[in-house]
Design an enzyme around this catalytic site. Structure first.
Site, PDB file in Angstrom:
ATOM      1  N   ALA C 238       0.775  -1.383   0.066  1.00  0.00           N
ATOM      2  CA  ALA C 238       0.082  -0.145  -0.044  1.00  0.00           C
ATOM      3  C   ALA C 238       0.894   1.132   0.058  1.00  0.00           C
ATOM      4  CB  ALA C 238      -1.125  -0.018   1.232  1.00  0.00           C
ATOM      5  N   HIS C 239       0.228   2.326   0.029  1.00  0.00           N
ATOM      6  CA  HIS C 239       0.991   3.838  -0.151  1.00  0.00           C
ATOM      7  C   HIS C 239       1.590   4.063   1.109  1.00  0.00           C
ATOM      8  CE1 HIS C 239      -3.174   5.635   1.071  1.00  0.00           C
ATOM      9  NE2 HIS C 239      -2.991   4.777   2.000  1.00  0.00           N
ATOM     10  N   ASN C 240       2.985   4.651   0.981  1.00  0.00           N
ATOM     11  CA  ASN C 240       3.950   5.027   1.848  1.00  0.00           C
ATOM     12  C   ASN C 240       4.365   3.920   2.650  1.00  0.00           C
ATOM     13  OD1 ASN C 240       1.813   7.577   1.389  1.00  0.00           O
ATOM     14  ND2 ASN C 240       3.750   8.148   2.180  1.00  0.00           N
TER      15      ASN C 240
END
Lengths: 347, 347, 347
Positions: C238-240
């Site tokens: 997922a993001h980050n």
């Protein structure tokens, strides 16, 4: 593009403690932010980062204080941040028109304000709405409808007759309208005889579908993703599923055939839901839940054969003490037997 | 195309209670059906819908009765429905030939009755069999073989040297023949050193592979999906796995390297199977099972470190009472201690 | 290409018991190997196959003996096999240049030693490094950087501004840089308001990404996959998220937003990791674990709300005895009550 802080405060309907003439040039996380940037503080886990941030301004919830930084107080800092993020990072503009290298069937209808990029494919009878963008490698099958302002990212696939509403985003590698998984066993073959998947899949307006997420077409009728629902990467939505509006399905979750989810349902990652169930409005399920029964509106569930989430957490932690408990019960049994024997032998 | 009910009854080998001259124009679910349509009733959960259906005719199992609708009695209503579904919704006909915009290497061999659509890619040495259809964005790698009547949907990928049998269906975004996941750790690097994945993946005849499902090529030799097996969306089949004939792998299931599944194995959704195992013929596993040991032919299993399914269900439900049980055992311990003390103090 | 066994022994730094002039023409598994082939024996589970192999030579660990076959003793037979596999099965050579049918924007820069194949798409501002290969249907978005010797297989997608290091392999259907899954709820809509995903995803050098694996772009800043990490098919990052160097994520595992994995982390298949966690260096997690809390460096965990792996295994097995335990405790309670009553009634 620099914007005055006062203007941003007005945009999100906040209350400012600080200098409204400050110029903000971009947004950043609390840790990365430097002077000239605005950040947000919505998760108390990041209090330390908030106290140490070099941002010039921070969006905060009611009752949050700190010196040396401009504070923009709003009811919901994340929501305010979302609005500002769209201001600072607007959708990339794509020039309209059918590009050289795009493969568009002469019997497709592409709105003149839409863009079909090189390497995108649009089949006969398809309809591409105003300002829609079809990226390279994306496939729009025969008689598919793509609503206005919708975007199909690279290598997204929408198959025959399926319908995508307005303002939808289909991320790379997502697939709408593959055949549902339906077979009948013929012992005389033996063979699994394919049940024709003759229905469609329909995404209502404002749906977002993650990378490599799959929404199968219905056996008959429609598989439906309700207005404003958001689906993460690698999610499976089987044939004839109905997902209500404003639901959230996190990554790698799977919904089996003909199950109906209400409005505002939130399923964590890697949740599985069995087929032919009804999951009520506002139901929430913890990550990795296995839902095998209908769930009433408003319930929050977790675990295998998912049940009440608080009970589940207690049970999941209790499981760790189970090996010790087995020993303990064996010991109690021994002690009771001793007491019973003594009783027997008593005069 | 309307068909006389008598003709449909003959097609499925059923027994009719009703008017054989009735014209049926299409198929529908019990709830959606209207006059002129035929439906089927195979799951008792839908008895109410059956009683209320507006269909003109319904496929039913032995011993099912209802007035006011023509009944077609068959041994297996779902199987009969499957046969009729193929009659009413035949596979779309695709005109043969290599279309403009298809990228076919001059050293590939495409049967003249096959179709390679615009935006499809066929590499050197590939072989496309009679009546096969390669949809836009699908990729047929070097020296790949695609059998007769097989279909590669949009953006499906079959990599170098892999073999797809006859009458296979590869749904959009599926990948056959990506490298298996094999590395050896070199502490002196440090680095994970890639083990060349030099084998292939082979789908036998009549295999269906779901959207974004992945079947990796073998390290050496072959990964094999047996004849007539059906694999759902987002399933992972690792290198050197052998899946026997007529098996069913539901969505998001994963099979680890070198594991062998027998014939007619049925795995529910999100099942995981560890590597180097043997899963016998006819094994069935509940959704989300984690199979960590060999399973004997005919067994039905469920749960973590999957075991007998009935025992698993009882255990899964018992887990909910565990927090209460811990308290109870503590209380019993106390009561025993009281009894023991009294004993001691007794004269 | 036949090679003298002595040369292979030298290549892996082993010790030979047997005839170094033997010619080896290829590699094979223990069971499939025939004369002229070399195999390896690293898993004691395959002792029987080792004893029966028809290979001419076998890589073995220290202290392994067998007559009638040349033995090459090395510290780590699998690592030695990996090195030989690259010798016998070298990466396919692809002639450099931009092929006819490739869609390369005039404002992209493609190194003259790189290859962009027919049906591949490279957007404006993209940079394709020396000897990189972009296969058909792969998409390189605007301002993307692809490092030297990296390979994008068919239908792989790298979106706007993302960075792929040197010697990376992106398998078919993988997606780098789709939007992270971020929304803020606006009750006044009601609507889920999209949080712009303005960051990028970056793969450091020597990363391998499996088929249909997804690495989302960051909300702000970067999602990072560390140098030498290997990610299997259908994995979600997922993001980050930050994945440290040399980590291994097996198939269908998912890492939620902003979680950080250290160096050398190994997660089995279908593991889920919650968001905003820190997973220390060298952590290992059993397949299907659900990690909901930070994990200290060096720990090995398993199970739901994952905890110590040995404790987990004991607990998972103990769960099977739970229904029986419930009965037993009920019975003990009865017996205690009897004893208590007798006590009361005693004189």
């Amino acid at each position: 593009v620099k914007k005055a802080l006062a203007e941003l405060v007005a945009h999100v309907g906040g209350r400012l403690q600080g200098d409204g003439t400050l110029l903000i040039d971009s947004l950043a996380g609390l840790e990365e932010a430097r002077a000239g940037q605005l950040s947000f503080f919505s998760n108390t886990k990041y209090r330390r980062a908030f106290d140490a941030t070099h941002a010039s301004a921070v969006l905060v919830g009611p009752g949050v204080h700190r010196d040396g930084v401009a504070l923009v107080t709003v009811d919901d800092p994340l929501l305010a941040y979302a609005r500002l993020s769209q201001l600072f990072f607007p959708k990339a503009l794509v020039a309209h028109g059918v590009r050289k290298g795009a493969l568009v069937d002469p019997e497709a209808r592409v709105d003149p304000t839409a863009a079909v990029l090189a390497g995108a494919i649009v089949e006969a009878g398809a309809l591409i709405g105003p300002r829609a963008v079809i990226h390279p490698g994306a496939y729009v099958g025969p008689h598919v409808q793509i609503g206005e302002d919708s975007v199909l990212h690279a290598n997204a696939t929408v198959l025959e007759r399926c319908i995508v509403g307005a303002r939808c985003i289909l991320h790379a590698g997502s697939v709408v309208g593959a055949d549902g998984f339906g077979f009948a066993f013929d012992a005389s073959g033996p063979a699994h005889v394919k049940i024709a998947q003759a229905g469609i899949a329909r995404l209502e307006d404002d749906v977002e579908l993650g990378a490599c997420a799959c929404v199968d077409r219905a056996t008959l009728g429609e598989t439906v993703i309700g207005k404003g629902s958001k689906i993460d990467n690698l999610v499976q939505v089987a044939h004839n599923v109905k997902v209500g509006p404003l639901s959230i399905l996190c990554a790698q979750t799977g919904i089996s055939g003909s199950t109906e989810l209400g409005a505002g349902v939130v399923l964590g990652g890697q949740v599985g839901v069995a087929n032919h169930l009804k999951i009520g409005d506002g139901v929430r399920a913890a990550a990795q839940s296995g839902i095998a029964h209908d769930v009433e509106a408003g319930a929050t569930v977790g675990g295998t054969l998912a049940f009440d989430v608080e009970n589940w957490k207690r049970s999941a932690l209790a499981v760790r003490r189970l090996p010790e408990l087995l020993k303990e019960v064996r010991e109690l049994k021994r002690r009771i037997t001793v007491l019973e024997k003594e009783k027997e032998n008593a005069p």
